[in-house]
Design a protein around this motif. Structure first.
Motif, PDB file in Angstrom:
ATOM      1  N   TYR A   1       0.912  -1.156   0.000  1.00  0.00           N
ATOM      2  CA  TYR A   1       0.000   0.000   0.000  1.00  0.00           C
ATOM      3  C   TYR A   1       0.948   1.201   0.000  1.00  0.00           C
ATOM      4  O   TYR A   1       1.273   1.750   1.045  1.00  0.00           O
TER       5      TYR A   1
ATOM      6  N   PRO B   1       1.505   4.554  -0.759  1.00  0.00           N
ATOM      7  CA  PRO B   1       1.582   5.851  -0.057  1.00  0.00           C
ATOM      8  C   PRO B   1       1.652   5.700   1.457  1.00  0.00           C
ATOM      9  O   PRO B   1       2.400   6.401   2.137  1.00  0.00           O
ATOM     10  N   MET B   2       0.886   4.730   1.999  1.00  0.00           N
ATOM     11  CA  MET B   2       0.944   4.539   3.446  1.00  0.00           C
ATOM     12  C   MET B   2       2.279   3.903   3.860  1.00  0.00           C
ATOM     13  O   MET B   2       2.845   4.248   4.907  1.00  0.00           O
TER      14      MET B   2
ATOM     15  N   ARG C   1       4.804   6.539   4.131  1.00  0.00           N
ATOM     16  CA  ARG C   1       4.600   7.321   5.357  1.00  0.00           C
ATOM     17  C   ARG C   1       5.093   6.585   6.590  1.00  0.00           C
ATOM     18  O   ARG C   1       5.705   7.181   7.483  1.00  0.00           O
ATOM     19  N   GLU C   2       4.806   5.278   6.649  1.00  0.00           N
ATOM     20  CA  GLU C   2       5.263   4.496   7.812  1.00  0.00           C
ATOM     21  C   GLU C   2       6.785   4.387   7.833  1.00  0.00           C
ATOM     22  O   GLU C   2       7.404   4.395   8.900  1.00  0.00           O
TER      23      GLU C   2
ATOM     24  N   VAL D   1       4.889  -1.494   8.596  1.00  0.00           N
ATOM     25  CA  VAL D   1       4.818  -0.988   7.216  1.00  0.00           C
ATOM     26  C   VAL D   1       3.910  -1.898   6.367  1.00  0.00           C
ATOM     27  O   VAL D   1       4.131  -3.109   6.300  1.00  0.00           O
ATOM     28  N   PRO D   2       2.881  -1.317   5.749  1.00  0.00           N
ATOM     29  CA  PRO D   2       1.928  -2.140   4.996  1.00  0.00           C
ATOM     30  C   PRO D   2       2.510  -2.672   3.684  1.00  0.00           C
ATOM     31  O   PRO D   2       2.287  -2.128   2.603  1.00  0.00           O
TER      32      PRO D   2
ATOM     33  N   PHE E   1      -5.751  -5.398   0.437  1.00  0.00           N
ATOM     34  CA  PHE E   1      -4.398  -5.873   0.148  1.00  0.00           C
ATOM     35  C   PHE E   1      -4.216  -7.289   0.686  1.00  0.00           C
ATOM     36  O   PHE E   1      -4.937  -7.725   1.580  1.00  0.00           O
TER      37      PHE E   1
ATOM     38  N   MET F   1      -4.497   6.666   5.656  1.00  0.00           N
ATOM     39  CA  MET F   1      -3.133   6.153   5.773  1.00  0.00           C
ATOM     40  C   MET F   1      -2.589   6.166   7.187  1.00  0.00           C
ATOM     41  O   MET F   1      -1.378   6.192   7.388  1.00  0.00           O
TER      42      MET F   1
ATOM     43  N   TYR G   1      -3.159   3.958  10.940  1.00  0.00           N
ATOM     44  CA  TYR G   1      -3.852   2.884  11.630  1.00  0.00           C
ATOM     45  C   TYR G   1      -4.910   3.499  12.533  1.00  0.00           C
ATOM     46  O   TYR G   1      -4.632   4.441  13.285  1.00  0.00           O
TER      47      TYR G   1
ATOM     48  N   VAL H   1       1.001  -7.563   8.293  1.00  0.00           N
ATOM     49  CA  VAL H   1       2.037  -7.152   7.337  1.00  0.00           C
ATOM     50  C   VAL H   1       3.204  -8.141   7.390  1.00  0.00           C
ATOM     51  O   VAL H   1       3.416  -8.824   8.401  1.00  0.00           O
TER      52      VAL H   1
END
Lengths: 135, 87, 135, 87
Positions: free
Chosen positions: A49, A51-52, A55-56, A116-117, B16, B63, B65, B84
């Motif tokens: 994912y 963009p996320m 960011r993470e 982190v996704p 996802f 974006m 959690y 994840v």
């Protein structure tokens, strides 16, 4: 530098944190293992994912700089298909003091794996599975 | 104090990893609205019981959690985050 | 692989420990700092009691493998003249478990700085000094 | 039990770093023999008092750090090891 890309050039990641005023650089390189839990891995597929995830990853860099006495951090992670032995993640940390550089580098990879996704699917001869998804 | 009224509208949820396989698509659209993340979670568990069998299921809003108590707003970017496994 | 050489190629050191069965590699890179105790460093000169230095470096590798659950370790150190920013030492460790790889890498650089007979002379604008020789 | 008698012979000592600067050469030759590392150390301190001002001075025998009690044998490779500073 935070980046998600197809292939990681380790030298470039190291270069991105290295300046002549810092004495020490620590690096972590994660690669695709050929075996997992006794099964032969044919390939991995990384999904993200993006963009996320970026960011993470930026959050990890920011928090590492708050927690540890380090000067620079770069985190690069791959997406797409990867074969055993290929690089998955490269983290480089530059600092005046090596102890902080080691701690920050370990913190970064530990946290990346938790927050982190990014997801990996392992492909075996008899099927595939999203890692850690199910008990 | 003005009380915001939630409109009935299509809400698109990004999927996802294992959640994409369970729901069978990379985006799930709901023609309904939910006040909180928790309400959305309940709805998803009812529609797709396999989601409850995951080791964990986080929901990201814009974006980040999100806690189940977080209120949803129109236009929020919502994503399901199964366990994840990067790195 | 244990080596004393003029110039270190980081990719080669990493390559020497990486095999597709291991998941993680940690690396430490030490470079010449441009400042030390407020003084600008023009260059360093590294001198070495080479046969003993190689033995002590091999001992570090052996002891690290005893102490930590790691699979491979390489230690490369330079000799001769080095300018600020240039690499001095590169240590790479490959392991199934990254925690052990971090610990072993830190152990190796800490021990190298204590036991391996290598000496550096710092050159400043107004003189030079063997590092740590005198109080 | 045979008691080994030490021969008077040239003993060459390898010098590095600060010890090389203090003694002024990269090899120091002594036309004398010493039973132990400690005796050799005493001799060197007498000849070159600056050696005592170093932060430390180890003596390596056959490429191993040696205790002062270690007995020296003919043919030993001896080196003075001032504080190391690699890395």
């Amino acid at each position: 530098m935070i980046k998600i890309e197809e292939n990681i050039n380790v030298e470039q990641v190291i270069q991105s944190v290295s300046k002549s005023q810092y004495g020490g650089t620590t690096v972590f390189i994660g690669t695709v293992r050929v075996h997992t839990k006794g099964q032969r891995v044919l390939k991995l597929h990384f999904e993200c994912y993006e963009p996320m995830a970026l960011r993470e990853m930026e959050k990890i860099e920011r928090q590492a700089k708050e927690k540890f006495d380090i000067q620079e951090m770069s985190i690069h992670h791959v997406v797409g298909e990867k074969l055993p032995g290929e690089k998955v993640v490269v983290i480089a940390v530059a600092a005046f003091h090596r102890k902080a550089a080691f701690e920050a580098c370990e913190y970064a990879i530990d946290t990346l794996k938790e927050t982190v996704p990014i997801w990996k699917k392992e492909f075996f001869e008899n099927g595939s599975v999203w890692v850690a998804a199910h008990p | 104090m003005q009380k915001r009224k939630l409109e009935i509208m299509d809400q698109h949820i990004l999927l996802f990893g294992a959640t994409k396989d369970i729901i069978g698509s990379s985006i799930y659209s709901i023609n309904d609205s939910f006040k909180t993340v928790g309400e959305l979670r309940e709805h998803l568990y009812k529609q797709f019981p396999s989601l409850e069998k995951l080791n964990s299921l986080m929901i990201a809003v814009n974006m980040n959690y999100a806690e189940d108590l977080l209120e949803l707003k129109a236009g929020d970017e919502i994503a399901l985050i199964p366990p994840v496994s990067g790195g």
